[in-house]
Motif scaffolding. Structure first.
Motif, PDB file in Angstrom:
ATOM      1  N   ALA A 102      -4.087  12.352  28.140  1.00  0.00           N
ATOM      2  CA  ALA A 102      -2.720  12.838  27.942  1.00  0.00           C
ATOM      3  C   ALA A 102      -2.266  12.625  26.498  1.00  0.00           C
ATOM      4  N   LEU A 103      -2.617  11.478  25.924  1.00  0.00           N
ATOM      5  CA  LEU A 103      -2.267  11.218  24.526  1.00  0.00           C
ATOM      6  C   LEU A 103      -2.992  12.181  23.591  1.00  0.00           C
ATOM      7  N   ASP A 104      -4.253  12.455  23.904  1.00  0.00           N
ATOM      8  CA  ASP A 104      -5.022  13.390  23.082  1.00  0.00           C
ATOM      9  C   ASP A 104      -4.384  14.784  23.096  1.00  0.00           C
ATOM     10  N   MET A 105      -3.849  15.192  24.215  1.00  0.00           N
ATOM     11  CA  MET A 105      -3.169  16.488  24.296  1.00  0.00           C
ATOM     12  C   MET A 105      -1.963  16.534  23.362  1.00  0.00           C
ATOM     13  N   GLN A 106      -1.476  15.364  22.979  1.00  0.00           N
ATOM     14  CA  GLN A 106      -0.351  15.287  22.048  1.00  0.00           C
ATOM     15  C   GLN A 106      -0.808  14.902  20.637  1.00  0.00           C
ATOM     16  N   GLY A 107      -2.138  14.962  20.412  1.00  0.00           N
ATOM     17  CA  GLY A 107      -2.683  14.713  19.080  1.00  0.00           C
ATOM     18  C   GLY A 107      -2.929  13.261  18.745  1.00  0.00           C
ATOM     19  N   ALA A 134      -5.290  15.218   8.104  1.00  0.00           N
ATOM     20  CA  ALA A 134      -4.287  16.283   7.946  1.00  0.00           C
ATOM     21  C   ALA A 134      -4.455  17.408   8.962  1.00  0.00           C
ATOM     22  N   GLN A 135      -5.429  17.328   9.835  1.00  0.00           N
ATOM     23  CA  GLN A 135      -5.694  18.406  10.775  1.00  0.00           C
ATOM     24  C   GLN A 135      -4.808  18.318  12.016  1.00  0.00           C
ATOM     25  N   ASN A 136      -4.756  19.413  12.745  1.00  0.00           N
ATOM     26  CA  ASN A 136      -4.090  19.447  14.040  1.00  0.00           C
ATOM     27  C   ASN A 136      -5.121  19.328  15.155  1.00  0.00           C
ATOM     28  N   VAL A 137      -4.750  18.623  16.194  1.00  0.00           N
ATOM     29  CA  VAL A 137      -5.564  18.490  17.401  1.00  0.00           C
ATOM     30  C   VAL A 137      -4.703  18.915  18.577  1.00  0.00           C
ATOM     31  N   ASN A 138      -5.186  19.890  19.336  1.00  0.00           N
ATOM     32  CA  ASN A 138      -4.414  20.428  20.456  1.00  0.00           C
ATOM     33  C   ASN A 138      -3.017  20.876  20.004  1.00  0.00           C
ATOM     34  N   GLU A 139      -3.010  21.511  18.819  1.00  0.00           N
ATOM     35  CA  GLU A 139      -1.797  22.082  18.234  1.00  0.00           C
ATOM     36  C   GLU A 139      -0.755  21.026  17.870  1.00  0.00           C
ATOM     37  N   GLU A 140      -1.218  19.785  17.718  1.00  0.00           N
ATOM     38  CA  GLU A 140      -0.346  18.702  17.273  1.00  0.00           C
ATOM     39  C   GLU A 140      -1.002  18.010  16.086  1.00  0.00           C
ATOM     40  N   SER A 141      -0.201  17.496  15.159  1.00  0.00           N
ATOM     41  CA  SER A 141      -0.769  16.775  14.019  1.00  0.00           C
ATOM     42  C   SER A 141      -1.487  15.522  14.514  1.00  0.00           C
ATOM     43  N   LEU A 142      -2.648  15.277  13.944  1.00  0.00           N
ATOM     44  CA  LEU A 142      -3.497  14.179  14.399  1.00  0.00           C
ATOM     45  C   LEU A 142      -2.907  12.825  14.042  1.00  0.00           C
ATOM     46  N   ILE A 171       0.838  -1.197   0.000  1.00  0.00           N
ATOM     47  CA  ILE A 171       0.000   0.000   0.000  1.00  0.00           C
ATOM     48  C   ILE A 171       0.874   1.248   0.000  1.00  0.00           C
ATOM     49  N   ASN A 172       0.572   2.165  -0.908  1.00  0.00           N
ATOM     50  CA  ASN A 172       1.228   3.475  -0.916  1.00  0.00           C
ATOM     51  C   ASN A 172       0.460   4.359   0.059  1.00  0.00           C
ATOM     52  N   VAL A 173       0.860   4.312   1.324  1.00  0.00           N
ATOM     53  CA  VAL A 173       0.078   4.946   2.378  1.00  0.00           C
ATOM     54  C   VAL A 173       0.070   6.463   2.221  1.00  0.00           C
ATOM     55  N   GLU A 174       1.204   7.036   1.868  1.00  0.00           N
ATOM     56  CA  GLU A 174       1.258   8.499   1.742  1.00  0.00           C
ATOM     57  C   GLU A 174       0.298   8.991   0.673  1.00  0.00           C
ATOM     58  N   LYS A 175       0.225   8.291  -0.446  1.00  0.00           N
ATOM     59  CA  LYS A 175      -0.725   8.654  -1.491  1.00  0.00           C
ATOM     60  C   LYS A 175      -2.159   8.417  -1.026  1.00  0.00           C
ATOM     61  N   LEU A 176      -2.364   7.296  -0.360  1.00  0.00           N
ATOM     62  CA  LEU A 176      -3.686   6.941   0.134  1.00  0.00           C
ATOM     63  C   LEU A 176      -4.231   7.996   1.096  1.00  0.00           C
ATOM     64  N   ARG A 177      -3.376   8.505   1.965  1.00  0.00           N
ATOM     65  CA  ARG A 177      -3.804   9.461   2.981  1.00  0.00           C
ATOM     66  C   ARG A 177      -4.332  10.763   2.384  1.00  0.00           C
ATOM     67  N   GLN A 178      -4.007  11.038   1.128  1.00  0.00           N
ATOM     68  CA  GLN A 178      -4.534  12.226   0.478  1.00  0.00           C
ATOM     69  C   GLN A 178      -6.051  12.146   0.305  1.00  0.00           C
ATOM     70  N   ASP A 179      -6.597  10.939   0.337  1.00  0.00           N
ATOM     71  CA  ASP A 179      -8.051  10.755   0.255  1.00  0.00           C
ATOM     72  C   ASP A 179      -8.741  11.028   1.585  1.00  0.00           C
TER      73      ASP A 179
END
Length: 411
Positions: A351-356, A15-23, A2-10
């Motif tokens: 605590a994990l959510d605070m780190q995205g 691609a959003q940030n959660v608590n100022e960290e990449s999700l 699987i080309n995951v990086e290409k797949l993630r574009q879908d």
């Protein structure tokens, strides 16, 4: 591969940030994210084809019906059912299992019959059978687990007897990450003239499933755990049983003819599908199956195995962290439940959510299992086709930082 990086574009949601960290989304056992192609398919239905199905002769109604029933055919092919008559659309796995307990259970279960479950079942595959046992004065029994969390097949052979009418079992555990030997169980159940019901919610999205090869009598799963929308699911049943069962909901297109004092039912599968269905959901599920087929379930299975081989030893190397289920990555699905000494899983997940990093915390609708494991709750990370080794690294780093924070008070 699987080309995951290409797949993630879908998946723009990733691609959003959660608590100022990449999700980092690791709650896939609860629900998966939906890619743009599936969202666009549903949008097209609402923009161009929105009408009720099975009822109208006008163009929109015909187009909606064609798309909805095409989705059913996609499901049939996906699980290798013999015919669409064996594919019922429901609201999800929970709905499917409740239908079975009411329809099949009330029709065929008698006082003194045995219903056999396992300790690893989701509440949705326990409570309906509990209620059936109460209504019919049946006996509810449980198959034990091995020390590593596998289904104890020796105990299964003891629990399943000539009195066993139903065995209801998960194909894959939503906590322990084990895959149960469904074909072997089916052979054992049928040897005793019983019926086997399989909760496939944690299996169908992650591995190829062939209901004919497994020879199961019923198989249930949900759309929202396989890139589809919520509110749509499937109950597969052998025609032999479905023809003998009565519907549990009435009205709409499940009717053949209504007289003043009685009514007759439509043919399978519509006999069980009362009222206006979740049309967009069915179409979305069909689109999700197409998306998964393009990638291939074999590739998805191997991708998840690669991730588990990468992350599981790193988790087990964290001092004070307990992983539940098999210790060997080869025996694990993408689901990993764990606890950190001295820290409630809700606090750890926060605590994990605070780190995205999004994980699940709680009893995972499996309280009998957690009682069996002598714990009240766990954290749970669950991987899917769009997750990466970088996501696994973030999980490990975030757990270590949470451990440090609760020990010394700073990230």
């Amino acid at each position: 591969m699987i080309n995951v990086e290409k797949l993630r574009q879908d998946f723009p949601i990733l691609a959003q940030n959660v608590n100022e960290e990449s999700l980092v989304y690791l709650d896939n056992a609860a629900t998966t994210q939906m890619p743009d192609p599936i969202l666009q398919t549903m949008k097209t239905y609402y923009h161009k084809d929105h009408a009720n199905v099975h009822r109208g002769v006008h163009t929109l109604a015909q187009r909606a019906t064609e798309k909805y029933e095409t989705a059913r055919e996609k499901v049939r092919q996906f699980i290798h059912a013999n015919e669409i008559a064996e594919v019922l659309f429901t609201k999800g796995t929970t709905s499917s299992l409740n239908w079975l307990a009411r329809s099949f259970g009330d029709r065929f279960i008698n006082e003194g019959d045995e219903i056999v479950l396992s300790y690893m079942e989701h509440h949705s595959n326990i409570v309906p059978w509990q209620q059936l046992a109460k209504r019919k004065k049946a006996v509810l029994k449980y198959i034990s687990l091995t020390e590593d969390g596998f289904l104890d097949m020796e105990d299964a052979r003891r629990q399943i007897t000539e009195k066993t009418a139903i065995v209801a079992i998960a194909h894959a555990s939503n906590v322990l990450g084990v895959i149960n030997p469904i074909a072997e169980l089916t052979e054992l159940v049928h040897k005793h003239q019983g019926v086997i019901v399989v909760d496939g919610a944690q299996a169908v999205p992650h591995m190829p499933v062939n209901v004919k090869e497994l020879d199961v009598d019923f198989y249930a799963f949900s759309g929202h755990k396989m890139l589809g929308p919520t509110g749509i699911g499937v109950l597969y049943g052998k025609r032999y049983w479905l023809e003998q069962m009565e519907p549990v909901e009435f009205g709409g297109e499940m009717i053949d003819f209504v007289y003043l004092q009685e009514s007759t039912w439509a043919e399978l599968p519509w006999k069980f599908e009362a009222g206006t269905p979740n049309i967009a959901g069915g179409i979305g599920l069909g689109s999700a199956i197409g998306y998964l087929n393009e990638i291939s379930l074999e590739e998805i299975y191997h991708h998840e195995k690669e991730l588990i081989h990468y992350v599981l030893p790193r988790l087990e190397a964290i001092e004070g962290l307990t992983v539940y289920g098999p210790s060997e990555p080869v025996d694990h699905t993408g689901v990993i439940a764990f606890n950190l000494d001295g820290l409630h899983p809700h606090d750890l997940a926060t605590a994990l959510d605070m780190q995205g990093v999004a994980v699940r915390a709680g009893h995972h609708c499996a309280q009998p299992l957690l009682n069996y494991l002598d714990t009240m709750a766990t954290a749970r990370a669950s991987f899917y086709l769009y997750n990466t080794k970088d996501d696994a690294d973030r999980l490990i780093e975030s757990i270590k930082e949470a451990k440090e924070f609760f020990r010394h008070g700073s990230f």
